[in-house]
Design an enzyme around this catalytic site. Structure first.
Site, PDB file in Angstrom:
ATOM      1  N   LYS A  20       1.500  31.458  85.866  1.00 31.45           N
ATOM      2  CA  LYS A  20       0.768  30.709  84.984  1.00 31.45           C
ATOM      3  C   LYS A  20       1.252  29.158  85.341  1.00 31.45           C
ATOM      4  CE  LYS A  20      -0.104  30.208  80.056  1.00 31.45           C
ATOM      5  NZ  LYS A  20       0.259  30.954  78.928  1.00 31.45           N
ATOM      6  N   ARG A  57      -7.581  41.933  78.961  1.00 28.10           N
ATOM      7  CA  ARG A  57      -7.512  41.838  77.667  1.00 28.10           C
ATOM      8  C   ARG A  57      -9.062  42.055  77.151  1.00 28.10           C
ATOM      9  NH1 ARG A  57      -5.302  36.258  78.065  1.00 28.10           N
ATOM     10  NH2 ARG A  57      -4.192  36.282  80.053  1.00 28.10           N
ATOM     11  N   GLY A  63      -7.757  30.347  83.443  1.00 25.97           N
ATOM     12  CA  GLY A  63      -8.093  29.037  83.834  1.00 25.97           C
ATOM     13  C   GLY A  63      -6.791  28.448  84.544  1.00 25.97           C
ATOM     14  N   ARG A  64      -5.588  28.923  84.650  1.00 23.20           N
ATOM     15  CA  ARG A  64      -4.339  28.272  85.146  1.00 23.20           C
ATOM     16  C   ARG A  64      -3.303  29.698  85.469  1.00 23.20           C
ATOM     17  NH1 ARG A  64      -2.518  25.376  79.932  1.00 23.20           N
ATOM     18  NH2 ARG A  64      -2.531  27.023  78.388  1.00 23.20           N
ATOM     19  N   ASP A  93      -9.666  36.967  73.440  1.00 22.55           N
ATOM     20  CA  ASP A  93      -9.114  36.862  74.963  1.00 22.55           C
ATOM     21  C   ASP A  93      -7.614  36.710  75.171  1.00 22.55           C
ATOM     22  OD1 ASP A  93      -9.904  34.226  73.704  1.00 22.55           O
ATOM     23  OD2 ASP A  93      -8.744  33.507  75.398  1.00 22.55           O
ATOM     24  N   ASN A  94      -6.989  36.697  73.987  1.00 24.49           N
ATOM     25  CA  ASN A  94      -5.599  36.607  73.732  1.00 24.49           C
ATOM     26  C   ASN A  94      -5.076  37.955  73.201  1.00 24.49           C
ATOM     27  OD1 ASN A  94      -5.312  34.062  74.736  1.00 24.49           O
ATOM     28  ND2 ASN A  94      -4.980  33.310  72.977  1.00 24.49           N
ATOM     29  N   GLY A 106      -5.447  23.430  85.406  1.00 22.02           N
ATOM     30  CA  GLY A 106      -4.965  24.427  85.763  1.00 22.02           C
ATOM     31  C   GLY A 106      -3.393  24.542  85.746  1.00 22.02           C
TER      32      GLY A 106
END
Length: 492
Positions: A120, A190, A100-101, A259-260, A133
């Protein structure tokens, strides 16, 4: 920073980019350009990592480098992209997520292997989910410092090459300023990448992704009877070693969503992390984690839960569910063994004895009962001897009788260990410096006033946290009372 020289600054636009991720195909990403930030400036530059990446000594001296790492220009040969993935967040299926960013610039080939370079905070992507973002100054500094702190501690992690800033305004709980942190890792794939293609029934893409990961990062799995089960087992073992390192160091991640979680067993996505001050097994470092799902003592089990989700995602590539379950069993064996090995090293025990498990458990129990500062206890213990009064360690405990009983147990165990060997082992496994929340907060407050010296000082200390660094003992002291009021959330 590096001294001013008469040499011409290196030209960052001349980098030789490899675009491995692009080979997966357009189902895996969206090509896009970073969004420029006005009047960018340097916040901090990591010369050590720059050297590891093969960048020239005067690499950071050019305006072109500043613009490249802020997202204001794109180098020839770079194909910027944002990847798509999904995931479980706080135990619930969140559906499609994605970068997303974060924008991947490509990879640099180094003497130690390929390293992907990612910005990032470089602007909105198709996966921003109504976000802007952007990343803010405080979170960018925290990630920059913590990723290098973990590297200094010998814990697998993504890295941070530099942080740039801008006075452009970003709205969070309050108005803040924008920043971009440049991250490096062999891969940013990930668990959630696999979940995305599995949950959307894109099994051909799932296989493409798994084959790519095996080919590039787990080549031994190619020869296994069931390569995808072998991949799951290898990832489980790497994750087990990572969790052992976190627990032994007193590190809390704060947002262990699928997702992390890195497919390479790296610490990734530094948000509301914390190194423990007073030892509390149930400590929750994330102010947003109202249910305590990601408390310090729950991290090992959450990691297994996340691996189970990865196993479910890989099921379409396996013959039976039993293959996945068998692959996951390795975690249950590797994690406790790895944690015991790390704790023995912290205690200065070079060999294994039957009573060591009880000694480690008693140590944790004693620290928790007395709310002892975790890092200071282990560093002071390095000078413990049965013959001395060991007041420096005893003074950390209000229950002196319990400490004396533990000290007797410990003394009997180390009586069979060479004192020099024990001290050397302990000093290499018990850091003097960790990135405590208040240290990061002080550096951030100064940085908001355009004083970035605190960031650079912390970077130097954290890159070699086991060294003494004379003159910097205040960075290794007890946290001030106000540190307990610091609240770190998922907002960044």
């Amino acid at each position: 920073m590096n001294p001013v020289t008469d040499e011409q600054p290196a030209d960052p636009t001349s980098l030789k980019w490899a675009n491995h991720f692009v080979s997966l195909g357009p189902d895996f990403y969206t090509e896009l350009q970073p969004s420029p930030l006005p009047s960018a400036y340097w916040i901090s530059r990591n010369l050590g990592l720059a050297r590891e990446l093969g960048l020239e000594q005067n690499w950071f001296e050019s305006q072109a480098a500043l613009e490249l790492f802020t997202g204001n220009r794109v180098a020839d040969g770079s194909l910027p992209l944002a990847s798509v993935y999904s995931g479980h967040q706080f135990g619930q299926w969140a559906g499609q997520l994605g970068d997303g960013r974060a924008i991947l610039l490509g990879a640099l080939e180094t003497s130690s292997g390929s390293q992907e370079i990612q910005l990032k905070g470089a602007g909105r992507t198709p996966y921003s989910r109504m976000g802007d973002g952007r990343a803010v100054l405080r979170s960018s500094i925290r990630e920059y410092l913590c990723s290098e702190a973990m590297q200094g501690l010998g814990i697998p992690t993504t890295r941070a090459l530099c942080v740039t800033g801008s006075d452009a305004k970003v709205r969070r709980e309050e108005i803040e300023t924008a920043a971009v942190v440049t991250r490096a890792a062999p891969s940013f794939i990930r668990f959630g990448h696999f979940e995305h293609f599995s949950y959307t029934d894109q099994h051909a893409q799932l296989k493409t992704l798994a084959d790519y990961v095996i080919e590039r990062f787990y080549p031994a799995c190619r020869e296994a009877a069931q390569p995808y089960a072998a991949l799951l087992e290898a990832v489980s073992e790497r994750t087990a070693h990572l969790m052992a390192a976190w627990q032994a160091t007193g590190f809390c991640h704060g947002v262990m969503n699928t997702d992390n979680m890195s497919i390479l067993g790296l610490t990734i996505d530094y948000g509301p992390f914390q190194f423990l001050d007073a030892f509390d097994p149930a400590h929750i470092c994330n102010h947003s984690d109202t249910q305590g799902r990601y408390a310090y003592n729950k991290q090992p089990n959450i990691a297994y839960w996340n691996l189970f989700c990865l196993g479910q995602a890989l099921l379409p590539l396996m013959e039976t569910q039993d293959q996945a379950l068998a692959a996951l069993e390795s975690y249950k064996t590797v994690f406790p063994e790895a944690l015991q090995a790390r704790m023995r090293a912290k205690l200065g025990l070079p060999d294994t004895q039957p009573e060591d498990t009880a000694l480690v458990e008693n140590t944790f129990r004693l620290l928790a009962a007395n709310k002892v500062d975790y890092t200071i206890f282990w560093r002071r213990l390095c000078t413990f001897t049965p013959q001395s009064g060991h007041e420096a360690v005893r003074d950390l405990f209000f229950d002196r009788e319990s400490f004396n009983a533990w000290a007797l147990q410990y003394s009997e165990r180390i009586a069979r260990v060479d004192i020099g060997l024990r001290a050397d082992l302990m000093l290499k496994n018990n850091p003097k410096f960790v990135l405590r929340n208040h240290l990061g907060e002080e550096a951030i407050r100064a940085a908001k006033l355009k004083d970035f010296s605190g960031v650079d000082t912390l970077l130097t200390l954290l890159q070699s946290p086991f060294d003494e660094h004379p003159g910097h003992d205040s960075f290794a002291g007890f946290p001030p009372d106000w540190a307990a009021s610091i609240e770190i959330s998922c907002s960044s």
